[in-house]
Design a protein around this motif. Structure first.
Motif, PDB file in Angstrom:
ATOM      1  N   TYR A 168       0.845  -1.192   0.000  1.00 51.68           N
ATOM      2  CA  TYR A 168       0.000   0.000   0.000  1.00 51.68           C
ATOM      3  C   TYR A 168       0.878   1.239   0.000  1.00 51.68           C
ATOM      4  O   TYR A 168       2.032   1.213   0.449  1.00 51.68           O
ATOM      5  CB  TYR A 168      -0.920   0.017   1.224  1.00 51.68           C
ATOM      6  N   THR A 169       0.326   2.348  -0.504  1.00 52.16           N
ATOM      7  CA  THR A 169       1.004   3.635  -0.491  1.00 52.16           C
ATOM      8  C   THR A 169       0.063   4.674   0.124  1.00 52.16           C
ATOM      9  O   THR A 169      -1.080   4.369   0.472  1.00 52.16           O
ATOM     10  CB  THR A 169       1.376   4.089  -1.921  1.00 52.16           C
ATOM     11  N   SER A 170       0.531   5.897   0.187  1.00 53.45           N
ATOM     12  CA  SER A 170      -0.279   6.966   0.760  1.00 53.45           C
ATOM     13  C   SER A 170      -1.528   7.251  -0.069  1.00 53.45           C
ATOM     14  O   SER A 170      -2.473   7.895   0.413  1.00 53.45           O
ATOM     15  CB  SER A 170       0.548   8.247   0.890  1.00 53.45           C
ATOM     16  N   ASP A 171      -1.555   6.791  -1.317  1.00 46.00           N
ATOM     17  CA  ASP A 171      -2.708   7.029  -2.189  1.00 46.00           C
ATOM     18  C   ASP A 171      -3.814   5.998  -2.013  1.00 46.00           C
ATOM     19  O   ASP A 171      -4.920   6.193  -2.532  1.00 46.00           O
ATOM     20  CB  ASP A 171      -2.272   7.027  -3.658  1.00 46.00           C
ATOM     21  N   ASN A 172      -3.512   4.900  -1.330  1.00 41.94           N
ATOM     22  CA  ASN A 172      -4.476   3.800  -1.216  1.00 41.94           C
ATOM     23  C   ASN A 172      -5.345   3.960   0.026  1.00 41.94           C
ATOM     24  O   ASN A 172      -4.840   4.033   1.153  1.00 41.94           O
ATOM     25  CB  ASN A 172      -3.755   2.450  -1.156  1.00 41.94           C
ATOM     26  N   SER A 181     -10.714  12.871   0.486  1.00 45.98           N
ATOM     27  CA  SER A 181     -11.315  12.487  -0.792  1.00 45.98           C
ATOM     28  C   SER A 181     -12.231  11.269  -0.636  1.00 45.98           C
ATOM     29  O   SER A 181     -11.758  10.153  -0.437  1.00 45.98           O
ATOM     30  CB  SER A 181     -10.220  12.179  -1.818  1.00 45.98           C
ATOM     31  N   ASN A 212      -7.611  -0.106  -4.542  1.00 53.04           N
ATOM     32  CA  ASN A 212      -7.938   0.955  -5.490  1.00 53.04           C
ATOM     33  C   ASN A 212      -9.355   1.507  -5.296  1.00 53.04           C
ATOM     34  O   ASN A 212      -9.790   2.379  -6.049  1.00 53.04           O
ATOM     35  CB  ASN A 212      -7.785   0.438  -6.922  1.00 53.04           C
ATOM     36  N   ARG A 236     -12.184   3.703  -3.581  1.00 48.79           N
ATOM     37  CA  ARG A 236     -12.415   4.902  -2.781  1.00 48.79           C
ATOM     38  C   ARG A 236     -13.901   5.188  -2.782  1.00 48.79           C
ATOM     39  O   ARG A 236     -14.596   4.905  -3.752  1.00 48.79           O
ATOM     40  CB  ARG A 236     -11.669   6.108  -3.356  1.00 48.79           C
ATOM     41  N   THR A 289      -7.708   6.945   3.737  1.00 48.87           N
ATOM     42  CA  THR A 289      -6.280   6.685   3.866  1.00 48.87           C
ATOM     43  C   THR A 289      -5.857   6.953   5.314  1.00 48.87           C
ATOM     44  O   THR A 289      -6.575   7.641   6.058  1.00 48.87           O
ATOM     45  CB  THR A 289      -5.457   7.601   2.952  1.00 48.87           C
TER      46      THR A 289
END
Length: 325
Positions: free
Chosen positions: A40-44, A178, A199, A201, A220
């Motif tokens: 995972y990254t900060s965008d997930n 978001s 992926n 959101r 997140t």
């Protein structure tokens, strides 16, 4: 920060808390640590399960601040004037928003019928049908799914808007969180595939198009930490009062007590850990933790796993000693 302690801390995550996807730790509004795991990254975003309840609590507070809802002592059925009360049914007529927020509403079951709610075409209607019964109002009775979802119905009726639209205007956009759209789940298979899809959101909706109050929100770790920081700041964000300080104070003081889970105290859909700390907690080990004395905010995002290890024990035993000074 002691780098050896950090290495030890991350080894503990790898060995004992391997479903964690991300952690953010802030002290005095300054980010001290942010890291991601399991690819995972900060965008997930992650499905935060019952952390959603605490977000709903904030939204109820905002609706009261805006006078869309008069007070927590309004009767639940005030918002459902077309609901037919069964002959001889009295308890349901006395249940208030406060009872739903503090998990002190009674229900006509001993074990919550999760599968029925997930399969229902109108879960708020079904939850109202199960609200009340012979048990007294005022005793702690945790509603994981159905009863709490009635609060979404209350919020939608009170504001005349979708929960997501109301939340976006009054909370999410203010904090740059978001939540771009509704998540529609058409089958059990789709439900399970989405829950651990990094992926995804958004915010799940029930078959009536109402965003779920008990679960279903994807955030997140940074976004979770923003909610914690907002509460630590007394509802102020960038100099603007987003949630009233009075609501946050009321939300994070004891209103009921969960005897069956270690005598944990409960506020308005927030768990009270001790005199100085409280948390939003969800299945799998998703947590927004706030320590007012140490000015700490800790968010932990996790993939679902049955009987996940206690995150509060992890926070108190390992994280706070590293980052509290």
């Amino acid at each position: 920060m002691n780098q050896e302690k950090i290495k030890e801390f991350e080894k503990i995550i790898s060995d004992d808390y391997s479903n964690i996807t991300g952690i953010v730790i802030q002290k005095n509004s300054i980010k001290l640590y942010e890291n991601y795991f399991n690819e995972y990254t900060s965008d997930n975003a992650v499905h935060v399960y019952s952390v959603t309840k605490s977000i709903i609590s904030a939204l109820i507070g905002i609706a009261i601040d805006k006078c869309d809802i008069k007070s927590v002592d309004q009767k639940v059925l005030d918002f459902f004037p077309d609901y037919t009360v069964h002959t001889g049914e009295r308890t349901i007529q006395d249940i208030t928003i406060r009872n739903l927020l503090t998990m002190t509403a009674p229900y006509k079951y001993k074990t919550e019928p999760y599968e029925m709610f997930f399969a229902s075409r109108n879960p708020i209607q079904d939850a109202l049908d199960l609200l009340g019964g012979d048990d007294p109002i005022g005793e702690f009775n945790y509603s994981a799914i159905g009863g709490t979802h009635i609060l979404s119905g209350v919020l939608a009726k009170a504001t005349g808007r979708s929960i997501l639209d109301f939340a976006t205007e009054n909370l999410f956009s203010q904090l740059e969180i978001s939540v771009p759209h509704n998540v529609v789940l058409r089958s059990e298979e789709e439900h399970f595939s989405v829950m651990n899809d990094k992926n995804t959101r958004g915010w799940a909706v029930d078959p009536q198009g109402i965003n779920t109050a008990s679960w279903g929100l994807f955030l997140t770790p940074v976004e979770m930490a923003k909610i914690g920081q907002l509460y630590l700041n007394g509802g102020v964000w960038n100099g603007k009062q987003i949630v009233s300080a009075g609501w946050i104070s009321e939300s994070t003081r004891e209103h009921s007590q969960c005897v069956q889970w270690g005598n944990l105290s409960y506020g308005y859909l927030w768990w009270l850990i001790d005199r100085d700390s409280y948390a939003a907690m969800g299945d799998g080990g998703n947590v927004i933790y706030v320590n007012t004395k140490k000015q700490l905010v800790i968010s932990i995002a996790s993939l679902f796993t049955p009987e996940a290890k206690d995150r509060i024990e992890f926070i108190k035993g390992y994280i706070e000693p590293i980052f509290e000074n």
